[in-house]
Each structure stands twice: as structure tokens, then as C-alpha cells.
Design a protein around this motif. Structure first.
Motif, PDB file in Angstrom:
ATOM      1  N   LEU A 251      -4.795  -9.393   7.690  1.00  0.00           N
ATOM      2  CA  LEU A 251      -4.820  -7.940   7.532  1.00  0.00           C
ATOM      3  C   LEU A 251      -3.386  -7.478   7.334  1.00  0.00           C
ATOM      4  O   LEU A 251      -2.491  -7.897   8.068  1.00  0.00           O
ATOM      5  CB  LEU A 251      -5.394  -7.252   8.770  1.00  0.00           C
ATOM      6  N   MET A 252      -3.156  -6.626   6.360  1.00  0.00           N
ATOM      7  CA  MET A 252      -1.804  -6.163   6.062  1.00  0.00           C
ATOM      8  C   MET A 252      -1.797  -4.648   5.925  1.00  0.00           C
ATOM      9  O   MET A 252      -2.576  -4.078   5.156  1.00  0.00           O
ATOM     10  CB  MET A 252      -1.280  -6.818   4.787  1.00  0.00           C
ATOM     11  N   GLU A 253      -0.903  -4.012   6.655  1.00  0.00           N
ATOM     12  CA  GLU A 253      -0.751  -2.563   6.582  1.00  0.00           C
ATOM     13  C   GLU A 253       0.049  -2.199   5.338  1.00  0.00           C
ATOM     14  O   GLU A 253       1.155  -2.700   5.132  1.00  0.00           O
ATOM     15  CB  GLU A 253      -0.034  -2.053   7.832  1.00  0.00           C
ATOM     16  N   VAL A 254      -0.531  -1.335   4.503  1.00  0.00           N
ATOM     17  CA  VAL A 254       0.135  -0.880   3.281  1.00  0.00           C
ATOM     18  C   VAL A 254       0.002   0.635   3.235  1.00  0.00           C
ATOM     19  O   VAL A 254      -0.936   1.181   2.643  1.00  0.00           O
ATOM     20  CB  VAL A 254      -0.472  -1.519   2.013  1.00  0.00           C
ATOM     21  N   PRO A 255       0.915   1.376   3.878  1.00  0.00           N
ATOM     22  CA  PRO A 255       0.756   2.828   4.026  1.00  0.00           C
ATOM     23  C   PRO A 255       0.595   3.584   2.722  1.00  0.00           C
ATOM     24  O   PRO A 255      -0.100   4.600   2.674  1.00  0.00           O
ATOM     25  CB  PRO A 255       2.049   3.242   4.754  1.00  0.00           C
ATOM     26  N   GLU A 256       1.228   3.108   1.642  1.00  0.00           N
ATOM     27  CA  GLU A 256       1.152   3.844   0.378  1.00  0.00           C
ATOM     28  C   GLU A 256      -0.161   3.604  -0.364  1.00  0.00           C
ATOM     29  O   GLU A 256      -0.446   4.244  -1.380  1.00  0.00           O
ATOM     30  CB  GLU A 256       2.317   3.468  -0.538  1.00  0.00           C
ATOM     31  N   LEU A 257      -0.991   2.695   0.134  1.00  0.00           N
ATOM     32  CA  LEU A 257      -2.256   2.384  -0.516  1.00  0.00           C
ATOM     33  C   LEU A 257      -3.323   3.389  -0.118  1.00  0.00           C
ATOM     34  O   LEU A 257      -3.398   3.826   1.021  1.00  0.00           O
ATOM     35  CB  LEU A 257      -2.698   0.974  -0.116  1.00  0.00           C
ATOM     36  N   GLU A 258      -4.149   3.740  -1.074  1.00  0.00           N
ATOM     37  CA  GLU A 258      -5.304   4.587  -0.802  1.00  0.00           C
ATOM     38  C   GLU A 258      -6.529   3.691  -0.684  1.00  0.00           C
ATOM     39  O   GLU A 258      -6.888   2.986  -1.608  1.00  0.00           O
ATOM     40  CB  GLU A 258      -5.506   5.619  -1.912  1.00  0.00           C
ATOM     41  N   GLY A 259      -7.159   3.709   0.468  1.00  0.00           N
ATOM     42  CA  GLY A 259      -8.307   2.845   0.655  1.00  0.00           C
ATOM     43  C   GLY A 259      -7.906   1.471   1.150  1.00  0.00           C
ATOM     44  O   GLY A 259      -6.854   1.278   1.758  1.00  0.00           O
ATOM     45  N   THR A 260      -8.755   0.503   0.900  1.00  0.00           N
ATOM     46  CA  THR A 260      -8.509  -0.882   1.290  1.00  0.00           C
ATOM     47  C   THR A 260      -8.622  -1.765   0.065  1.00  0.00           C
ATOM     48  O   THR A 260      -9.618  -1.712  -0.650  1.00  0.00           O
ATOM     49  CB  THR A 260      -9.533  -1.347   2.343  1.00  0.00           C
ATOM     50  N   ASN A 261      -7.620  -2.554  -0.175  1.00  0.00           N
ATOM     51  CA  ASN A 261      -7.640  -3.508  -1.279  1.00  0.00           C
ATOM     52  C   ASN A 261      -8.215  -4.805  -0.735  1.00  0.00           C
ATOM     53  O   ASN A 261      -7.569  -5.517   0.029  1.00  0.00           O
ATOM     54  CB  ASN A 261      -6.218  -3.706  -1.816  1.00  0.00           C
TER      55      ASN A 261
END
Length: 440
Positions: A251-261
Motif C-alpha cells: 500500500l502506498m500513500e499518494v496524496p496527489e492521486l484522486e482515488g486508488t490506482n
């Protein structure tokens, strides 16, 4: 799941599918990649060498691949016993690469194809470089799944993350070399390069598997709660469907991402859902992990018959099954009803379509048909064949199709094995092909 953000659902699937549909009509298949990449910070680029193993019909003399047209290609060639033969190529449109098979190789069914190129990195000076399928950073044919080995060399002070299984990290005098691999096919190959220390790594042993959590803003107590929930979900699907097909889930936190890749063995989670996790709201975590079995484990034929039903409705139903196990039948029933209530708001409207007629869930009506009515339809089938047969059915299709593409017709054929009088199959085909709800 009343009030579920449709935009987030669509984005999750959008990144999973790779942004655009592409009709590849020529019979050429990529079976595996061997990618070797090196990060050049001074030039803000990746230096890449890729070997693709291809299968093709012996009449194919030209074909197309999708590849970033900003990449600087140094060579495209086929290896021969006594050397190399160059492949004529040209970009015929944005990110569309047309290749011609040399005449002496046209009759070959199996071929290796080598690419050498540099890929520009506009964000190489930041903390994280994130390349996904949508960046077209490697040559691909859309709607294909492939095995891969990815070897990435980076200066010391950087870490590398990808899909599949982590194999090793080699320590050299001036650089590290990371190796990631998947021996069963996956849909896409993300590549993430981050400055060491940017992500805090937390690991949880989960039976024979491990769950890794890479975060930059989450405190240890919250991470431990998220990891415990993720482990509980993984164990549930291990038992109810089949053993997870990789040795770890990241699991990787990506704050600039919208949703879940969602990609195989790697979930990149955006700000909105990270905030939900912090508040103990785990619906998206349950759904994303369910997709590791059905959508990013067993794959479905893009835009084939019943694609969105299998791709989205089925993982949503698996999410509800986990809720049933952990919170009880009332919680399951409420979750199913929430989605159904959202669907009923649009049922009978001019824009409603049948499940089979959803071409892309890019509207409120189509989305609610898929995530509201779809799970309800699946539950009807489950009740028709019984819980024991339903569990056997899920286990069998996972066993036979993990790392493969499952069509709707194959789904029906497997279901028919557990449908003694054929009524479940008839009911399912009727429910997905008609608008509105069936009469009980």
C-alpha cells in the motif's frame, strides 16, 4: 453503499485499465517483458532497454504498439543467430508506433523484440517519480496481460517500487539495483522511484504473506490499524477464494492521486481515501484488496460482453462478503441495500441502461447500474445456487484463471457446473440484459 463517490469509482477503474481503449486487430501478443532501466538524474531521464517476447501469426508483417512519442528511440531490433536485424518503425499518431517485421522473420511465430530508448522525466527533481501505464513509458499493446522482470538502477539515496514481487536489492559502490518480477501475467507495470526516507515503511506479517505500507503523513498508530484491517481482508479472500498469488501486497500513500490506482500487488491510495482510513472508514480498502483476486488477479476482457459487471460489480460483491463475515448478515444486507437504493433513484429513467449495455460507467446512471444493481444481481445468483456452491464456484474460477483473462461466457460455463437445474444461469442472463429489477 449509498453516497459512494462515482467519480472515485470511475477513476479507480480508469487507471486500472490504462486510460483509453485501443482496438488491436492484428494477431500479435506480448507474453513477457525483461526491462532494464537506469535513472539519469543529470539528464532527467530514464535509460531503458526492453526485451519483449512476442507471439504472432506467421502472416503478420506489420503491427502497432502504444509507446510514448516523446521517448527518444535509439534502436528497435530483432536478435538473430548471427547478429541483429533492425525493425523499420514510425510514429503514425500520438503514442502510436507502427513497426514492420523484416521479410526474413515474417513466418516466425515466436520472436524477441529489443527496444533501446531514453524516457524524459519532467518530475525527476521532486521526491517521487511515478510512471504508470498511462505514461506509455514502455511499449505495449492495450488489453494484454504479461509476465515481467523489471531491473532498475538508481543512485544511492533512492528506492524503487513496482507491481508484482520484490526479488532483491543489490548494493554497488555508486548505486543500488532493484529487481521486481511477476511470473504470472499482470495488466500494467507501474514504476515508482522515491528519495530514500520520503516514505516510512511499515511491514505486517499476514500468514504466509506480508503487507507493506509506505506512507509520508500517517502516524504509527493509524498505520497499524490500517495494516491490521488489510491483513484481515487478505486472510478472508485467501480462505474464501484462494491463496493470494504474490508474496506481498504493498500500500502506498499518494496524496496527489484522486482515488486508488489498483495494480497487481500494489495499491496507490489517494488523499481522500487515506483520510477515510484515518477515520476508520475502510470500504475502499476492502474493495481494492478484493480486486487483487477479481480484476487484478483474474482479468476480464476489456469491453467484452459483461466486462463492467465482472470488473466492478463482482469485486463490490466480494467486498460485501467480507462485511458479512466480519460485521454480520445485517451489515451485509445494509451494504447491499445502500447500493440498491442508489440504483432505484435512477431506475426507469430515460438514461438507464441494462448492465450489459454499460459501455463505460461515466455517468451517474451507468455507475449506479453497475455498483448498485450489479451486486444485487450477483446476490440473487448466490442465493439460487447456495452458499456452498457459490464458494466452490469462486475458488474454481480463481484457480483456473488467475493471471488469465476470463470472459463472461466462460464465467457462465463455470457457473453452470453449480447450477443443477439451470435456473441461476437463465436468471442471471435475464437480469443483466434487461432494465429494471426482476420480480421476486
Amino acid at each position: 453503499m449509498r453516497g459512494y463517490n462515482l467519480k472515485i469509482i470511475i477513476f479507480t477503474l480508469f487507471v486500472l485499465l490504462g486510460h483509453n481503449a485501443f482496438c488491436q486487430t492484428l494477431p500479435v501478443k506480448i507474453t513477457s517483458y525483461d526491462i532494464k532501466a537506469s535513472l539519469n538524474l543529470l539528464g532527467s531521464e530514464l535509460q531503458v532497454a526492453v526485451t519483449l517476447e512476442l507471439e504472432k501469426a506467421d502472416t503478420v508483417s506489420e503491427f502497432e504498439m502504444i509507446f510514448n512519442s516523446d521517448a527518444k528511440i535509439g534502436a528497435v531490433r530483432f536478435p538473430m543467430k548471427d547478429g541483429w536485424v533492425d525493425v523499420p518503425y514510425e510514429f503514425t499518431g500520438k503514442d502510436t508506433l507502427h513497426l514492420t517485421v523484416p521479410s526474413e522473420l515474417v513466418s516466425n511465430h515466436n520472436l524477441s523484440l529489443d527496444f533501446k530508448y531514453t524516457f524524459p522525466l519532467s518530475e525527476s527533481k521532486g521526491n517521487v517519480i511515478m510512471l504508470d501505464r498511462g505514461h506509455r513509458w514502455y511499449p505495449l499493446i492495450l488489453d494484454q496481460i504479461v509476465k515481467f522482470k523489471l531491473t532498475v538502477s538508481v543512485p544511492k539515496g533512492y528506492d524503487v517500487f513496482a507491481a508484482g514481487d520484490f526479488v532483491e536489492k543489490q548494493d554497488f559502490r555508486n548505486h543500488f539495483r532493484f529487481v521486481w518480477e511477476s511470473k504470472i501475467p499482470v495488466f500494467k507495470l507501474p514504476l515508482i522511484i522515491a528519495k530514500s526516507g520520503f516514505y516510512n515503511e511499515t511491514v505486517k506479517k499476514c500468514g504466509s504473506k506480508e503487507i507493506y505500507f509506505y506512507s509520508s503523513t500517517i502516524d504509527k498508530e493509524t498505520k497499524d490499524k490500517i495494516l491490521s484491517e488489510a491483513c484481515s481482508v487478505l486472510k478472508f479472500y485467501n480462505e474464501s477464494i484462494g491463496e493470494y498469488h504474490h508474496n506481498r501486497l504493498s500500500l502506498m500513500e499518494v496524496p496527489e492521486l484522486e482515488g486508488t490506482n489498483i495494480t497487481t500487488a500494489l495499491l496507490m491510495v489517494g488523499r481522500e481515501f487515506i483520510n477515510a482510513f484515518k477515520q476508520g472508514q475502510y470500504d475502499n480498502l476492502h474493495l481494492s484488496i478484493a480486486c487483487q483476486w477479481m480484476a487484478a488477479g483474474v482479468f476480464f476482457k476489456f469491453q467484452g460482453k459483461g466486462f463492467w459487471f465482472l470488473q466492478l460489480s463482482l469485486p463490490h460483491y466480494l467486498r460485501l462478503m467480507y462485511l458479512e463475515r466480519t460485521k454480520g448478515k445485517d451489515a451485509f444486507a445494509q451494504g447491499l441495500q445502500d447500493g440498491l437504493d442508489a440504483y432505484k433513484e435512477i431506475a426507469g429513467s430515460e438514461k438507464e441502461v441494462s448492465i450489459m449495455d454499460v459501455d463505460f460507467p461515466n455517468s451517474k446512471e451507468k455507475g449506479r447500474v453497475i455498483y448498485g444493481k450489479g451486486p444485487y444481481v450477483i446476490d440473487k445468483v448466490r442465493r439460487q445456487i447456495g452458499d456452498e456452491n457459490w464458494d466452490k464456484f469462486l475458488k474454481e474460477i480463481y484457480k483456473d484463471f488467475k493471471g488469465k483473462i476470463l470472459t463472461y461466457d466462460e464465467f457462465i460455463n463455470y457457473l453452470s457446473k453449480y447450477d443443477r437445474d439451470g435456473t441461476a444461469v437463465v436468471k442471471l442472463n435475464k437480469m443483466v440484459s434487461e432494465k429494471g429489477l426482476p420480480e421476486d
